[in-house]
Scaffold this active site. Structure first.
Site, mmCIF file in Angstrom:
data_model
loop_
_atom_site.group_PDB
_atom_site.id
_atom_site.type_symbol
_atom_site.label_atom_id
_atom_site.label_comp_id
_atom_site.label_asym_id
_atom_site.label_seq_id
_atom_site.Cartn_x
_atom_site.Cartn_y
_atom_site.Cartn_z
ATOM 1 N N THR A 1 1.609 -5.245 17.747
ATOM 2 C CA THR A 1 0.933 -4.323 16.830
ATOM 3 C C THR A 1 -0.204 -5.012 16.103
ATOM 4 O O THR A 1 -0.962 -4.374 15.407
ATOM 5 C CB THR A 1 1.919 -3.788 15.769
ATOM 6 O OG1 THR A 1 2.522 -4.909 15.131
ATOM 7 C CG2 THR A 1 2.990 -2.953 16.414
ATOM 8 N N GLU B 1 0.864 -1.187 0.000
ATOM 9 C CA GLU B 1 0.000 0.000 0.000
ATOM 10 C C GLU B 1 0.897 1.233 0.000
ATOM 11 O O GLU B 1 2.024 1.186 0.460
ATOM 12 C CB GLU B 1 -0.957 -0.034 1.189
ATOM 13 C CG GLU B 1 -0.305 -0.140 2.543
ATOM 14 C CD GLU B 1 -0.300 1.182 3.251
ATOM 15 O OE1 GLU B 1 -1.311 1.896 3.177
ATOM 16 O OE2 GLU B 1 0.719 1.521 3.847
ATOM 17 N N GLU C 1 31.867 -13.529 4.602
ATOM 18 C CA GLU C 1 32.589 -13.894 5.816
ATOM 19 C C GLU C 1 31.645 -14.036 6.999
ATOM 20 O O GLU C 1 31.904 -14.808 7.914
ATOM 21 C CB GLU C 1 33.642 -12.834 6.150
ATOM 22 C CG GLU C 1 34.922 -13.006 5.386
ATOM 23 C CD GLU C 1 35.959 -11.988 5.797
ATOM 24 O OE1 GLU C 1 36.248 -11.870 6.996
ATOM 25 O OE2 GLU C 1 36.463 -11.285 4.914
#
Length: 449
Positions: free
Chosen positions: A179, A71, A254
């Site tokens: 949330t 969105e 690495e």
């Protein structure tokens, strides 16, 4: 060149991305319109920062990045914000409808429409690279776009760019702060994908970073901007060795070689020091030894999990600024003698150090103090399993009642995917347990003590 493409997915990915590119631009002296006064070779460029920026013939520096969201609101802010001239308009991709916190929407229905466009843009960026080294992917696993579209894109990248490294910065749900109600579902489904399609995943969680901001920076009510700036410092420290020249440089591959003992055990814990406000920094001398102690402190971890409850398998210490190898060796020697910091018995050395002479930069008007030296630690510890078991527990409570499942099935997902993903995570918890267990021949010795 060893170029790196950054892909920022969903709201979390885009906002962390904003903070990162703002910081990179400051570190390299690149203006918000992409000009770089200090760069003498216009157009071409084999400078170290060209791993992250490509150059146009007019001397403009363009981030090798893609921002995606299903969105438009978050990415529209970039289109109108300070750095709107920095990005190529094609690098900001938005859909019309939201994933609505639903993994299945991000992965199957809404995400399907955007994924080819997105891969096309990735291909264009990859074609500009002479030696693409890998991808950094930023997203959260609690929402819909980050979890669903994130894992969809990673799956497709594995197919198209099988040999390239994929490093993943994922914001995991925190224990208290939530949330979305369906976070546990999205996280479990998404982690199932991350297990297979990323090489190294760095776990971040908002609550841990909130606490850091509150405790160390004296911010009463930290905003996402405060959190993201802190995360940006960590990511900047990880990538300094790719963008600047240093004494002990660390390449992206690495990380994998030194931190991942088994392919599945690739979820890392990050910590950073000094997280300190300007008022305090003035009165403290932050020696290498002190920084090294701080990053091992459980309260400076970027995800809510206590390394004292597990064992370390490997650590990567990335120093930057005014640091010499002698100090680093001394600091590491001290850490090795500490009883609180335990390593698994099959990995006796466990430290990889990198030093970069570029001192950390700070965003003007930000919260962090300007310091001479900083340290970022990435560690692979068995304690990270805490994060998974927490999410699994919440998942089980909801899934036992099949709560909210119809939203996922309605978007074309099979219910069996839930149990598959959950079993995969159960296996992962088991893997972590086994890795941390004592090796067989040591058992006798322990009992005598």
């Amino acid at each position: 060149m060893r170029e790196i493409l950054s892909i920022h997915i969903g709201q979390a990915g885009a906002q962390v991305g904003n903070a990162c590119w703002e910081l990179y631009c400051l570190e390299h002296g690149i203006k918000p319109d992409g000009q770089m006064p200090s760069d003498k070779s216009v157009g071409g460029g084999d400078d170290a920062f060209n791993t992250f920026f490509s150059e146009t013939s007019s001397g403009k520096h363009v981030p090798r990045a893609i921002f995606l969201d299903l969105e438009p609101t978050v990415i529209d802010e970039i289109r109108t914000g300070t750095y709107r001239q920095l990005f190529h308009p094609e690098q900001l991709i938005t859909g019309k409808e939201d994933a609505a916190n639903n993994y299945a929407r991000g992965h199957y229905t809404v995400g399907k429409e955007l994924v080819d466009l997105c891969l096309d843009r990735v291909r264009k960026l990859a074609d500009q690279c002479s030696g693409l080294q890998g991808f950094l992917v930023f997203h959260s696993v609690g929402g819909g776009t980050g979890s669903g579209f994130g894992s969809l894109l990673l799956e497709r990248l594995s197919v198209d760019y099988g040999k390239k490294s994929k490093l993943d910065f994922c914001v995991y749900p925190s224990p208290q702060v939530s949330t979305a109600v369906v976070e546990p579902y999205n996280s479990v489904l998404s982690t199932h994908g991350l297990l297979e399609h990323t090489d190294v995943a760095f776990m971040l969680d908002n609550e841990a970073i909130y606490d850091l901001c509150k405790r160390s920076l004296d911010i009463e009510r930290p905003s996402y901007a405060n959190l993201n700036r802190l995360v940006a410092q960590v990511i900047s420290s990880l990538t300094t060795s790719l963008r600047f020249d240093g004494a002990l440089n660390v390449d992206i591959t690495e990380f994998q070689t030194n931190l991942v003992p088994y392919p599945r055990i690739h979820f890392m814990l990050a910590s950073y020091a000094p997280v300190i406000s300007a008022e305090k920094a003035f009165h403290e001398q932050l020696s290498v030894a002190e920084l090294t102690n701080t990053v091992f402190d459980p309260s400076s971890m970027m995800a809510k999990c206590d390394p004292r409850h597990g064992k370390y398998m490997a650590c990567c210490l990335m120093y930057r600024g005014d640091v010499v190898p002698k100090d680093v060796n001394a600091a590491v020697a001290v850490i090795k003698t500490k009883r609180t910091i335990q390593f698994v018995d099959w990995c006796p050395t466990g430290f990889k150090c990198g030093i970069n002479y570029q001192p950390p930069s700070v965003v003007p008007g930000g919260d962090l103090a300007k310091v001479q030296r900083a340290l970022c630690m990435i560690s692979n510890t068995t304690a990270i399993a805490e994060v998974f078991s927490r999410i699994d527990h919440k998942f089980d409570l909801m899934y036992a009642k099949r709560a909210f499942v119809h939203w996922y099935v309605g978007e074309g997902m099979e219910e069996v995917e839930f149990s598959e993903a959950r079993e995969d995570l159960a296996a992962l918890e088991k893997d972590y347990e086994e890795v941390g267990a004592e090796t067989a021949e040591d058992d006798g010795a322990d009992e005598e003590m």
